[in-house]
Design an enzyme around this catalytic site. Structure first.
Site, mmCIF file in Angstrom:
data_model
loop_
_atom_site.group_PDB
_atom_site.id
_atom_site.type_symbol
_atom_site.label_atom_id
_atom_site.label_comp_id
_atom_site.label_asym_id
_atom_site.label_seq_id
_atom_site.Cartn_x
_atom_site.Cartn_y
_atom_site.Cartn_z
ATOM 1 N N HIS A 152 -5.693 3.703 -1.688
ATOM 2 C CA HIS A 152 -7.035 4.000 -1.173
ATOM 3 C C HIS A 152 -7.392 5.406 -1.642
ATOM 4 O O HIS A 152 -6.792 6.382 -1.198
ATOM 5 C CB HIS A 152 -7.003 3.916 0.354
ATOM 6 N N GLU A 185 -8.614 0.382 -2.955
ATOM 7 C CA GLU A 185 -9.442 0.390 -1.743
ATOM 8 C C GLU A 185 -10.413 1.542 -1.868
ATOM 9 O O GLU A 185 -10.000 2.663 -2.221
ATOM 10 C CB GLU A 185 -8.571 0.645 -0.515
ATOM 11 N N THR A 188 -6.934 6.404 9.972
ATOM 12 C CA THR A 188 -6.829 5.292 9.033
ATOM 13 C C THR A 188 -8.096 4.471 9.166
ATOM 14 O O THR A 188 -8.939 4.768 10.015
ATOM 15 C CB THR A 188 -5.569 4.442 9.334
ATOM 16 N N THR A 189 -8.264 3.458 8.307
ATOM 17 C CA THR A 189 -9.491 2.662 8.359
ATOM 18 C C THR A 189 -9.639 2.018 9.742
ATOM 19 O O THR A 189 -8.738 1.350 10.217
ATOM 20 C CB THR A 189 -9.440 1.545 7.282
ATOM 21 N N ARG A 213 -7.365 12.846 0.697
ATOM 22 C CA ARG A 213 -6.313 13.382 1.573
ATOM 23 C C ARG A 213 -4.905 12.965 1.146
ATOM 24 O O ARG A 213 -3.944 13.641 1.457
ATOM 25 C CB ARG A 213 -6.557 12.984 3.021
ATOM 26 N N HIS A 214 -4.778 11.815 0.479
ATOM 27 C CA HIS A 214 -3.444 11.434 -0.004
ATOM 28 C C HIS A 214 -3.473 11.066 -1.491
ATOM 29 O O HIS A 214 -3.003 11.823 -2.319
ATOM 30 C CB HIS A 214 -2.783 10.353 0.871
ATOM 31 N N ARG A 217 -9.663 8.074 -1.128
ATOM 32 C CA ARG A 217 -10.655 8.438 -0.112
ATOM 33 C C ARG A 217 -11.539 9.559 -0.629
ATOM 34 O O ARG A 217 -11.134 10.338 -1.492
ATOM 35 C CB ARG A 217 -9.953 8.887 1.179
ATOM 36 N N GLU A 224 -10.762 -9.591 2.974
ATOM 37 C CA GLU A 224 -9.505 -9.188 3.600
ATOM 38 C C GLU A 224 -9.765 -9.153 5.096
ATOM 39 O O GLU A 224 -10.589 -8.365 5.571
ATOM 40 C CB GLU A 224 -9.010 -7.818 3.114
ATOM 41 N N HIS A 240 0.971 6.272 1.762
ATOM 42 C CA HIS A 240 1.749 7.218 2.564
ATOM 43 C C HIS A 240 2.879 7.900 1.804
ATOM 44 O O HIS A 240 3.452 8.871 2.298
ATOM 45 C CB HIS A 240 2.206 6.575 3.861
ATOM 46 N N ASN A 288 0.858 -1.187 0.000
ATOM 47 C CA ASN A 288 0.000 0.000 0.000
ATOM 48 C C ASN A 288 0.902 1.248 0.000
ATOM 49 O O ASN A 288 1.714 1.428 0.904
ATOM 50 C CB ASN A 288 -0.896 -0.031 1.246
ATOM 51 N N HIS A 327 -3.589 -4.758 7.845
ATOM 52 C CA HIS A 327 -3.762 -3.586 8.716
ATOM 53 C C HIS A 327 -2.886 -3.721 9.952
ATOM 54 O O HIS A 327 -3.034 -4.667 10.720
ATOM 55 C CB HIS A 327 -5.215 -3.330 9.138
#
Ligand code: PXP
Length: 237
Positions: free
Chosen positions: A43, A70, A100-101, A49-50, A45, A151, A10, A7, A191
């Site tokens: 992901h 995601e 985070t999730t 945000r990222h 979102r 998952e 970040h 992932n 996670h």
């Protein structure tokens, strides 16, 4: 041995800290693939945000392994997924304020909505995974909904500070993985996994893929992304 899906959210988090164009998650995907990752996860979102829409579009073009998007089970995201056609999507719960999730999807109470999403993206041949807590009723609901994979949320296992609690959480993951396989589902997990807690999870034979982000990107700050991924692969082996 499970495959490692990296992932790269970040990398985009660092970019967004300055609102500039670097570091580019697209470069990270290339390095991750060359280091031996079996796939890339991002992901997108609701609040962007990222990862941005631009990242998703370019990554769809350049990722040669497998791209796992995601996303929340919203109309907006379904539309994007159908346009971009990632190899698979992982449906996750999403709250605006969370870091985070947090927690898995409640596949039991959301079954109608999730079934609809599975059908909608299925028209484009996109496979669907549901991010769920390690509970039998959630695994059964995922099967009923028509998901291809689950998952299993490893957050509680990862957060457990005491050995006893960690063992309890581990057993839940083990049982959920077995149940998933028994029902013919693909079984992934992730996670909170890091270099010191990944081995027991990687040794569960029913687990096909591990989804790992934060710990790899954090280590990459010190040793580089290539080395961080190779270190993780070594532990998984
Ligand atoms: N799986 C899901 C569904 C996630 O939302 C995340 C975090 O984006 C991960 C796995 C990876 O978690 P971590 O960054 O803690 O490795």
């Amino acid at each position: 041995m499970p495959e490692l899906m990296v992932n790269i959210d970040h990398v985009a988090t660092i970019r967004q800290a300055r609102g500039t164009y670097f570091p580019d998650p697209v470069y990270a995907a290339g390095i991750a693939e060359m280091a031996g990752a079996s796939g890339i996860i991002i992901h997108l979102r609701e609040d962007r945000r990222h990862i941005k829409d631009r990242d998703l579009r370019i990554l769809r073009e350049v990722v040669r392994t497998k791209l796992n998007l995601e996303m929340a089970a919203t109309d907006e995201m379904v539309k994007i997924a159908k346009e971009v056609v990632p190899d698979m999507i992982t449906l996750v719960p999403e709250k605006r304020e969370e870091l985070t999730t947090e927690g898995g999807l409640d596949a039991v109470s959301l079954s109608r909505r999730l079934k609809k999403v599975v059908e909608q993206v299925g028209e484009k041949g996109i496979k669907v995974s549901l991010f769920i807590d390690p509970e039998e009723r959630q695994v059964m609901a995922a099967k009923k909904i028509g998901a291809d994979m689950i998952e299993i949320h490893t957050g509680s296992y990862s957060d457990a500070l005491q050995e006893k609690a960690r063992t309890q959480e581990y057993k839940k993951i083990l049982e959920a993985a077995k149940k998933g396989k028994e029902l013919g589902l693909g079984v992934n997990a992730g996670h909170g996994l890091h270099y010191h807690n990944v081995k027991p999870i990687a040794s569960i034979p029913e687990i096909d893929e591990l989804s790992i982000g934060h710990s790899i990107i954090a280590r990459a700050v010190f040793v580089g992304l290539d080395r961080a991924i190779r270190d993780m692969l070594e532990l998984i082996k």
